[in-house]
Write a protein that holds these residues in place. Structure first.
Motif, PDB file in Angstrom:
ATOM      1  N   LYS A  84      35.339  36.452  39.323  1.00 53.76           N
ATOM      2  CA  LYS A  84      34.091  36.765  38.633  1.00 53.76           C
ATOM      3  C   LYS A  84      32.925  36.915  39.607  1.00 53.76           C
ATOM      4  N   GLN A  85      33.083  36.370  40.811  1.00 52.09           N
ATOM      5  CA  GLN A  85      32.013  36.460  41.807  1.00 52.09           C
ATOM      6  C   GLN A  85      32.097  37.801  42.538  1.00 52.09           C
ATOM      7  N   HIS A  91      44.703  28.141  35.977  1.00 56.38           N
ATOM      8  CA  HIS A  91      44.026  28.076  37.278  1.00 56.38           C
ATOM      9  C   HIS A  91      44.672  27.063  38.220  1.00 56.38           C
ATOM     10  N   LEU A 127      38.156  33.421  42.848  1.00 55.22           N
ATOM     11  CA  LEU A 127      37.043  33.387  41.888  1.00 55.22           C
ATOM     12  C   LEU A 127      36.588  34.822  41.648  1.00 55.22           C
ATOM     13  N   SER A 146      28.849  25.815  47.276  1.00 54.56           N
ATOM     14  CA  SER A 146      29.184  27.198  47.621  1.00 54.56           C
ATOM     15  C   SER A 146      28.626  27.598  48.983  1.00 54.56           C
ATOM     16  N   HIS A 167      39.194  32.588  35.529  1.00 55.55           N
ATOM     17  CA  HIS A 167      38.574  33.528  36.462  1.00 55.55           C
ATOM     18  C   HIS A 167      39.276  34.895  36.469  1.00 55.55           C
ATOM     19  N   THR A 188      44.525  32.390  42.983  1.00 50.45           N
ATOM     20  CA  THR A 188      43.523  32.191  41.923  1.00 50.45           C
ATOM     21  C   THR A 188      42.097  32.378  42.449  1.00 50.45           C
ATOM     22  N   ASP A 214      44.085  32.051  33.482  1.00 55.27           N
ATOM     23  CA  ASP A 214      43.079  31.558  34.420  1.00 55.27           C
ATOM     24  C   ASP A 214      41.704  32.014  33.938  1.00 55.27           C
ATOM     25  N   SER A 221      40.906  29.388  44.970  1.00 55.88           N
ATOM     26  CA  SER A 221      39.736  29.046  44.163  1.00 55.88           C
ATOM     27  C   SER A 221      38.493  28.888  45.029  1.00 55.88           C
ATOM     28  N   LEU A 222      37.939  27.678  45.128  1.00 57.26           N
ATOM     29  CA  LEU A 222      36.755  27.443  45.946  1.00 57.26           C
ATOM     30  C   LEU A 222      36.953  27.924  47.379  1.00 57.26           C
TER      31      LEU A 222
END
Length: 215
Positions: free
Chosen positions: A136-137, A186, A134, A79, A161, A132, A159, A108-109
């Motif tokens: 939740k972050q 996802h 993230l 990350s 997330h 998609t 998904d 994503s990432l």
């Protein structure tokens, strides 16, 4: 036809991070930057065909080709690495190209680096496609909430997330479009439905194409 310039930067722990700059013959001053996921690379369907559509319509494309599945990253905080590595690539590319408009597509990432890049003035009004994300972050959610330019957020309800409450908050943002796909996972697919996933891929590509106003 288009020209491809391959390069690399020396990234986290001295590990090279490669990139490709693709420039069509009749290119514009717009750059589309692709920031893929952990396992969903620039060779994966959504990114591969998005690149093709951009080139067909005269847009420059930057593919950042990090590979954090490499065992050399086993002891690395990915990350943190992706934020640093992507910035190094972008800085190197922008030194040698004149760009007036930016479109960033992250999955994503890749949305970690995307959120970080938005803190720079040069990208304050970039057009964004969050594939998609993230969600939740908190930092990624806040980056979407605070962006001043046009953006598209594309997620499926299957998904891991996906957060319904946060997506509902995003519905009220100016210049923000949401594309919520029932039962899409996802990987931008329907689990156990190959042909349905192929049809979905075409629909997603058309949504992204329309958003970035290729046609």
């Amino acid at each position: 036809m288009y020209e491809v310039t391959d390069g690399h930067v020396v990234g986290t722990n001295g590990i090279p991070v490669s990139y490709s700059f693709l420039q069509p013959d009749s290119s514009s001053d717009t750059l589309v930057m692709l920031l893929p996921g952990y396992g969903y690379t620039n060779d994966s369907p959504m990114f591969r065909y998005t690149t093709a559509l951009c080139l067909e319509n005269g847009l420059n494309v930057l593919e950042v080709n990090y590979n954090y599945r490499d065992e050399r990253y086993d002891s690395v905080d990915v990350s943190v690495a992706i934020v640093d590595d992507v910035r190094l690539v972008i800085d190197q590319v922008l030194q040698s190209h004149s760009i007036n408009e930016y479109i960033i597509i992250g999955k994503s990432l890749g949305t970690m680096a995307m959120a970080s890049e938005l803190t720079r003035n040069v990208f304050h009004d970039a057009k964004l496609v969050w594939l998609t994300p993230l969600l939740k972050q908190d930092d990624i959610y806040e980056a979407i909430l605070s962006h001043k330019g046009k953006q598209l957020v594309l997620m499926g309800t299957a998904d891991q997330h996906y957060i319904d409450e946060r997506m509902k908050h995003l519905e009220h943002l100016d210049l923000t479009e949401l594309e919520i796909v029932e039962q899409m996972n996802h990987s931008l697919e329907y689990t156990g439905d190959t042909y349905g996933s192929l049809t979905l891929l075409e629909s997603l590509l058309r949504t992204v194409e329309k958003f970035i106003q290729l046609k």
